[in-house]
Design a protein around this motif. Structure first.
Motif, PDB file in Angstrom:
ATOM      1  N   PRO A 274     -25.425  23.270 -39.796  1.00 17.34           N
ATOM      2  CA  PRO A 274     -24.775  23.198 -38.668  1.00 17.34           C
ATOM      3  C   PRO A 274     -25.920  23.523 -37.769  1.00 17.34           C
ATOM      4  N   VAL A 275     -25.647  22.611 -36.400  1.00 18.40           N
ATOM      5  CA  VAL A 275     -26.685  22.474 -35.202  1.00 18.40           C
ATOM      6  C   VAL A 275     -25.576  23.322 -34.185  1.00 18.40           C
ATOM      7  N   ILE A 276     -26.026  24.392 -33.680  1.00 15.63           N
ATOM      8  CA  ILE A 276     -25.046  24.982 -32.757  1.00 15.63           C
ATOM      9  C   ILE A 276     -25.164  24.986 -31.242  1.00 15.63           C
ATOM     10  N   THR A 277     -26.039  24.055 -30.678  1.00 16.71           N
ATOM     11  CA  THR A 277     -26.205  23.911 -29.642  1.00 16.71           C
ATOM     12  C   THR A 277     -25.206  22.873 -29.276  1.00 16.71           C
ATOM     13  N   PRO A 278     -24.789  22.829 -27.865  1.00 16.92           N
ATOM     14  CA  PRO A 278     -23.717  21.907 -27.293  1.00 16.92           C
ATOM     15  C   PRO A 278     -24.059  20.363 -27.358  1.00 16.92           C
ATOM     16  N   MET A 279     -23.162  19.575 -28.041  1.00 16.63           N
ATOM     17  CA  MET A 279     -23.585  18.312 -28.355  1.00 16.63           C
ATOM     18  C   MET A 279     -22.580  17.319 -28.291  1.00 16.63           C
ATOM     19  N   LEU A 280     -22.749  16.214 -27.502  1.00 17.30           N
ATOM     20  CA  LEU A 280     -21.634  15.161 -27.511  1.00 17.30           C
ATOM     21  C   LEU A 280     -21.057  14.819 -28.929  1.00 17.30           C
ATOM     22  N   ASP A 281     -19.951  14.867 -29.181  1.00 17.27           N
ATOM     23  CA  ASP A 281     -19.189  14.642 -30.228  1.00 17.27           C
ATOM     24  C   ASP A 281     -19.165  12.763 -30.653  1.00 17.27           C
ATOM     25  N   ILE A 282     -20.497  12.698 -31.253  1.00 15.26           N
ATOM     26  CA  ILE A 282     -20.816  11.291 -31.759  1.00 15.26           C
ATOM     27  C   ILE A 282     -20.731  11.070 -33.282  1.00 15.26           C
ATOM     28  N   ARG A 283     -19.861  10.458 -33.519  1.00 12.73           N
ATOM     29  CA  ARG A 283     -19.858  10.155 -35.125  1.00 12.73           C
ATOM     30  C   ARG A 283     -20.594   8.851 -35.334  1.00 12.73           C
TER      31      ARG A 283
END
Length: 694
Positions: A314-323
Motif C-alpha cells: 500500500p502507498v498511503i499518500t493521496p493519489m488519484l484513483d486511477i485503475r
C-alpha cells in the motif's frame, strides 16, 4: 511565451503547448514521437524539436513521467537500506497476510522492495501517546550505520513504530547515520507519511528511499539538458494527486510520482468540464502498453488513500484513483494452455514494437489487428509506413492454431482487449458507488479512438467524447495543472467529547505547512487556496472515508455538520450509513492549491467550417474496413476539414494527426466548436449530445 506539457509514456512521448500571448489560430502546438526508454530525456527533446519549439521560447514546462513507476515495478533502482524498530524488520514482506487469489495454492507474493539482508533493526520504542518507552541506544545505532556504510549504501529508509505520533527517534537515527555517511539520502516515515498503520507507512517510506537516486538523476539531467539548450523556464513535475510541483521538490518527494503520467489525463478531464460543464466523466487512456480509467466529478478527479503498487504494497499518500491494466496498442495476443485466445498484459512496447512497425517485432499485437481490419492509417498519419504483410503474418501465428481466418482473429483480438478495458471501467466506477451508465466516456490516448465505441458499448455507456487533443491528452492536462500539495497528520479523536478548538488548531498548523510548500514553488499568497479533508470512520472500523471539512473556525455545530457529511459520503461509497454509530476523526489533510494560467475557452474554439471554403468535403479518402466480419468501404474524414455541428453516420473513420476515431455501423458522430467529436452509441438517442454541445 509557451506553456508546454510533456508526457513520457512507454511507447510515445507527447507534447501539447499553448502560447498565452498568441492569437487563437497559432495558439496550440502538438507533437507525438517515439519514446526513448534508454534515456527519456532524448524523447523530451525530440518532442520539442518535432513541435518546432526552441527551449528559449518556453515560459513554463510541466512534465509527466513514468520513470518512478517503472523503476519500482521492474525493481531497477539502487537498493536502499531499511532500519526498523526491533521486531518489525520483516513488516514490508509479511504484509497483512492476505491472499490475492484465495483458492490459488501456487500464488506467490511480489518480491519486497528491499531485500532482507539490507533490512536492519535497532532497539527503540515510541509509545502511541508520543512518550519514549525505550530510547535509541547510540552505540547500537552507530553500529547499524557502520554496517550500512560497509555495504556502500547511500539511500536509507527509517521506519520506527509509532513514529507517526512523534518522529524524534527517527531524527536521532538520521543524525547518527549522517555522522557515518555524510552524503546519505535518508527518508523518515514520520516525514514521508505520518499516518497510523505501519505497513502503509513503511512501504511508502521504502518507496521514497528507493526512488531518491533514480528520480534525482533523471530530473537533474533533464534540467541540465534544457538549460544547455537555452531554456530558462521553471520545470514542474506532475504529481500522483493531480497537481504539480517544482523539480527541486520532486527530488525530495519521489514517491509522489507513481501516477505522474496518467494524472495528466485526469487534469485534461477538468479542462473538458470547464469547457462543456459536464459533471460526470469517465476518463480513459489507451496507450501503447496500458489502459487507464478514472472518474472526474465537478472537474476534480477522485482521490484514494488505498492505492497498492502491487499486492500487499500500500502507498498511503493521496493519489488519484486511477485503475490501470495491461491493455494497449502494443498488447500481445497469445493462446493459453486451454487453447483460448488471450490479449496482454505483456506488451511489445516501443522496442521492438508491433510487428507492423518493422522494427523486429514478430508477435501479434492490438495495433497489428487494427491495421489488418483497415481501422488504422497505413502511414500513421504520415509518421512512417506500416508493414501490412508483417501484421498479417504475425496474426496468422495465433489464427491458424485456432482455426480462424486472419480477419476473424483480428476482430477477436479487438473484442477481447476491449472487454478487458470495460472491466477496468466497471472497477473504477462501481467500486466507488457510481453507475457507469450515468457517465460520459472520454476517450484519450493514441489508440483511444480506435476502441472507444466497443468499450463504451460493453460498459453500457451511451455518450462518448473524443477531444481534439486525443493523442496527447496527458500532455494537454499537464499544461493546465495547478500546483498542489497535500499535508497530512494523524488526529484520532471521536467527535463526541472533542474540543472544536483542537481541530481548528490542527488544521491551522497543516495550512501553514502547505503555505510554505506553495511558496517554495513560487506561488504568491493571492493565488493560494486551501481545502480541508478529514479521513473518518465509525468507531471500531478499520477503513476511513474522506470527508470535506469547512474552512474557518470550527464549533460544535460544525462538528455536527461534519458528522452528517461523513454519513452521506459513507453511504455513497458503501451504500449504507448509520447516524446512531459514533464517528471518529483518524487523519487530517490540508490540500493547498497554487492557481496557474489556463487556456481561454474562446481561444480553443474553432471557426465554423475551420476556415474551409463552403462546399469543401471533409472526406480525404475511402478505406476497406471490417466490422463484424463484413467488409465495408468507409469514408475517412480529415478532422481539420470538419465543421461545427457536422454529423457523420457510421461506418466511418475520423483521422487526427495523432490518432483515429472509428465510427462503426449504427453509430453517429457530431463535431463541435472545440474540435471535439461526440459519439452516440445508440444513434436513436442523439438529443443528449446536441444539448451538451449547446
Amino acid at each position: 511565451m509557451l506553456r508546454v506539457g510533456i508526457d513520457v509514456g512507454g511507447t510515445f512521448t507527447d507534447l501539447y503547448a499553448w502560447d498565452e500571448e498568441a492569437t487563437a489560430s497559432h495558439k496550440v502546438r502538438m507533437a507525438k514521437v517515439l519514446s526513448t526508454p534508454n534515456d527519456p530525456v532524448i524523447g523530451v527533446m525530440n518532442a520539442l524539436a518535432e513541435a518546432g519549439i526552441h527551449p528559449s521560447e518556453i515560459g513554463t514546462i510541466i512534465h509527466g513521467t513514468t520513470i518512478g513507476t517503472n523503476a519500482l515495478l521492474e525493481r531497477k533502482y539502487p537498493e536502499p537500506a531499511l532500519i526498523a524498530t526491533a521486531g518489525f524488520r520483516d513488516t514490508i514482506e509479511i504484509g497483512r497476510q492476505k491472499r490475492s487469489h484465495l483458492y490459488d495454492p501456487y500464488a506467490t507474493k511480489p518480491s519486497p522492495l528491499i531485500s532482507r539482508n539490507r533490512r536492519f533493526t535497532v532497539s527503540e520504542k515510541m509509545g502511541s501517546d508520543g512518550k519514549t518507552v525505550k530510547p535509541v541506544k547510540r552505540e547500537d545505532a552507530k553500529q547499524v550505520a557502520e554496517q550500512i556504510a560497509q555495504l556502500g549504501i547511500k539511500n536509507v529508509a527509517i521506519t520506527f513504530i509509532n513514529s507517526y505520533v512523534d518522529g524524534r527517534h527517527e531524527k536521532e537515527m538520521r543524525d547518527i547515520i549522517l555522522e557515518v555517511i555524510p552524503d546519505a539520502k535518508i527518508a523518515l516515515s514520520s516525514e514521508t507519511s505520518p499516518k497510523m498503520g505501519e505497513l502503509g507507512r513503511f512501504v511508502t517510506t521504502a518507496i521514497r528511499a528507493s526512488l531518491f537516486p533514480i528520480v534525482e538523476n533523471y530530473i537533474s539531467r533533464l534540467e541540465k539538458t534544457l538549460e544547455d539548450a537555452g531554456c530558462t523556464a521553471p520545470l514542474f513535475i506532475v504529481k500522483s494527486n493531480g497537481g504539480m510541483m517544482r523539480s527541486a521538490a520532486t527530488k525530495e518527494h519521489p514517491e509522489e510520482l507513481i501516477e505522474s503520467g496518467p494524472a495528466g489525463g485526469v487534469a485534461a478531464g477538468g479542462l473538458i468540464h470547464h469547457l462543456l460543464d459536464q459533471k460526470n466523466l469517465i476518463i480513459t487512456d489507451v496507450g501503447g502498453t496500458s489502459f487507464e480509467a478514472s472518474l472526474v466529478e465537478e472537474g476534480q478527479g477522485l482521490v484514494t488513500d488505498e492505492y497498492e503498487l502491487e499486492w500487499e504494497m500500500p502507498v498511503i499518500t493521496p493519489m488519484l484513483d486511477i485503475r490501470s491494466i495491461g491493455a494497449g496498442g502494443g498488447s500481445i495476443a497469445w493462446i493459453d494452455d486451454g487453447g483460448s485466445l488471450r490479449v496482454g498484459p505483456k506488451s511489445a512496447g516501443a522496442a521492438p514494437g508491433p510487428a507492423c512497425y518493422g522494427k523486429g517485432g514478430t508477435q501479434p499485437t492490438v495495433t497489428d489487428a487494427n491495421l489488418v481490419l483497415g481501422r488504422l492509417n497505413p502511414t500513421l498519419s504520415g509518421k512512417f509506413q506500416l508493414d501490412y504483410e508483417a501484421a498479417v503474418n504475425a496474426i496468422s501465428t495465433v489464427a491458424e492454431p485456432l482455426g480462424l481466418s486472419v480477419i476473424e482473429c483480428a476482430e477477436g483480438i479487438i473484442d477481447i482487449v476491449c472487454e478487458n478495458m470495460a472491466d477496468a471501467i466497471r472497477m473504477v466506477s462501481t467500486d466507488r458507488g457510481r453507475d457507469p451508465r450515468d457517465q460520459t466516456y472520454v476517450s484519450f490516448g493514441g489508440a483511444g479512438g480506435l476502441h472507444a465505441y466497443r468499450v463504451a458499448q460493453s460498459a453500457g455507456i451511451n455518450r462518448i467524447l473524443v477531444p481534439s487533443f486525443v493523442g496527447v491528452d496527458c500532455a494537454t492536462g499537464a499544461s493546465t495543472m495547478d500546483v498542489r500539495h497535500d499535508v497530512e497528520e494523524t488526529f484520532y479523536a471521536p467527535i463526541e467529547g472533542l474540543n472544536p478548538k483542537d481541530l481548528t488548531n490542527a488544521f491551522d498548523k497543516l495550512e501553514e505547512k502547505c503555505r510554505h510548500l506553495l511558496k517554495s514553488d513560487g506561488i504568491t499568497s493571492q493565488k493560494m487556496s486551501f481545502e480541508r479533508i478529514a479521513l473518518m470512520r465509525y468507531v471500531g472500523q478499520s477503513y476511513q472515508v474522506a470527508t470535506p471539512v469547512p474552512n474557518g473556525s470550527i464549533n460544535q455545530n460544525t462538528l455536527l455538520e461534519i458528522a452528517s457529511t461523513f454519513n452521506k459520503e459513507h453511504k455513497r461509497e458503501y451504500g449504507v450509513a448509520n447516524e446512531n454509530f459514533p464517528v471518529a476523526f483518524v487523519t487530517l489533510r490540508m490540500t493547498g492549491y497554487g492557481k496557474t494560467e489556463k487556456p481561454k475557452a474562446s481561444d480553443l474554439k474553432i471557426a465554423s467550417g475551420s476556415g474551409i471554403q463552403k462546399g469543401t468535403s471533409s472526406i480525404k479518402e475511402q478505406r476497406e474496413t471490417y466490422f463484424n466480419g463484413e467488409k465495408h468501404i468507409v469514408d475517412v474524414h480529415d478532422v481539420s476539414l470538419l465543421s461545427n455541428e457536422q454529423e457523420i453516420d457510421g461506418p466511418a473513420i475520423i483521422e487526427h494527426s495523432n490518432s483515429e476515431i472509428v465510427i462503426p455501423p449504427n453509430a453517429l458522430a457530431v463535431f463541435d466548436q472545440y474540435g471535439f467529436t461526440h459519439i452516440t452509441v445508440d444513434k436513436t438517442i442523439n438529443q443528449s449530445n446536441k444539448e451538451v454541445m449547446q
